[in-house]
Design an enzyme around this catalytic site. Sequence first.
Site, PDB file in Angstrom:
ATOM      1  N   HIS A 385       0.814  -1.221   0.000  1.00 33.52           N
ATOM      2  CA  HIS A 385       0.000   0.000   0.000  1.00 33.52           C
ATOM      3  C   HIS A 385       0.845   1.267   0.000  1.00 33.52           C
ATOM      4  CE1 HIS A 385      -3.746   1.880  -0.120  1.00 33.52           C
ATOM      5  NE2 HIS A 385      -4.295   1.485   1.015  1.00 33.52           N
ATOM      6  N   ASP A 389      -2.011   2.220  -4.695  1.00 30.59           N
ATOM      7  CA  ASP A 389      -3.243   2.690  -4.060  1.00 30.59           C
ATOM      8  C   ASP A 389      -4.358   1.668  -4.254  1.00 30.59           C
ATOM      9  OD1 ASP A 389      -2.009   5.058  -3.298  1.00 30.59           O
ATOM     10  OD2 ASP A 389      -2.575   6.088  -5.160  1.00 30.59           O
TER      11      ASP A 389
END
Length: 414
Positions: A385, A389
């Site tokens: 992450h 995204d």
Amino acid sequence: MGEVIIKMPDVGEGVAEAELVEWHVKPGDPVREDMVIAAVMTDKATVEIPSPVDGTVIWLAGEIGDLIAVKAPLVRIETAGGAGEAQPLPSSQAPTAEVVKAEIARPAPAAPVAATPAAAAPPAEKPLAAPSVRLFAMENGVDLRQVHGSGPAGRILREDVEQFIVQGAAPALVKGGSAKKTATEEIKLTGLRRRIAEKMVLSTSRIPHITYVEEVDMTALEELRATMNGDRRESHPKLTVLPFLMRALVKAISEQPEVNATFDDDAGIITRHGAVHIGIATQTPAGLTVPVVRHAEARGIWDCAAEMVRLADAARSGTATRDELSGSTITISSLGALGGIVSTPVINHPEVAIIGVNKIATRPVWDGTQFVPRKMMNLSSSFDHRIIDGWDAATFVQRIRTLLETPALIFIEG
């Protein structure tokens, strides 16, 4: 009488130490020239260490699981000749196969000298037995420390445990005829299992995972796969879902190259790779390994399938090379028919994405007017992450879904 010291060989690639994963001898055992006396592991390569001389083992460096520095004393052997030192293998000649034999130079002849006593007492011995034998002993309430091993180097075999049960007192029974199980067992993480544990800790401690699950209708692809398998050449392997997924990955990556990347945490540098080297998580008798299908972007369906089969066979037989077990840019994890409904795959550090394949099951799907049976499969995929995204992760997986649900798109160039 004399003494020969065998040192830990230099297996190359800047490795400073290796892990002891197996002893084939113990102090007091006679050895012959070229007899394998130990096995050590570094990265994912296991190196067997042979004796350069005939003699008797008088000292071992440590226990299974210990890390021994390169060029440090590993074994001391008492010989009928002079004292000497077996030199470690130079890094320029380091072995590259998954399981290889380290060639150690013989000591130069010297005048006979008195035998040198061991520098330290050998470590306390633990019962030597395979995991299956340990489980059998535990299930039958047998303390392996009381069992005499008849295998090589005193290894305890299943037959030894069975004989111990027959000759010794049977485990006490409770009401109902079941044996009480009071034994406990401590198992030290060694070898490949230890490497796996270290890698998992590294990945989960450094990478903030986001896992995205998408449902895929595999009906059309399964029909195509059955047709292609029915018409395949004798030289072609049987197609599974994975070669189709590999080709779908290649096409999806061409649109989102940021997913085919590695991230250097320490330097803060993302490297996007033009080549698509797909790691295929593979279960082997020794544990989980990840052989790599290189340049999947340049391979067709049948080529992907053949290379995947070749690498899986090499990994399971322990003959895969270091190059075949490293360098992936993205990984596929699949448990086949055991794949469950949803999983949370752990990213293969330093990659930024892993695609998890769950099992295919026939489920009722609403087509707008009625429920119809369709072959459905979930993709459970994890992303770093810090780099990917949630929107991009979802877009990537949904593109793969489109390609799998309309498999003709996989074969369209451009």
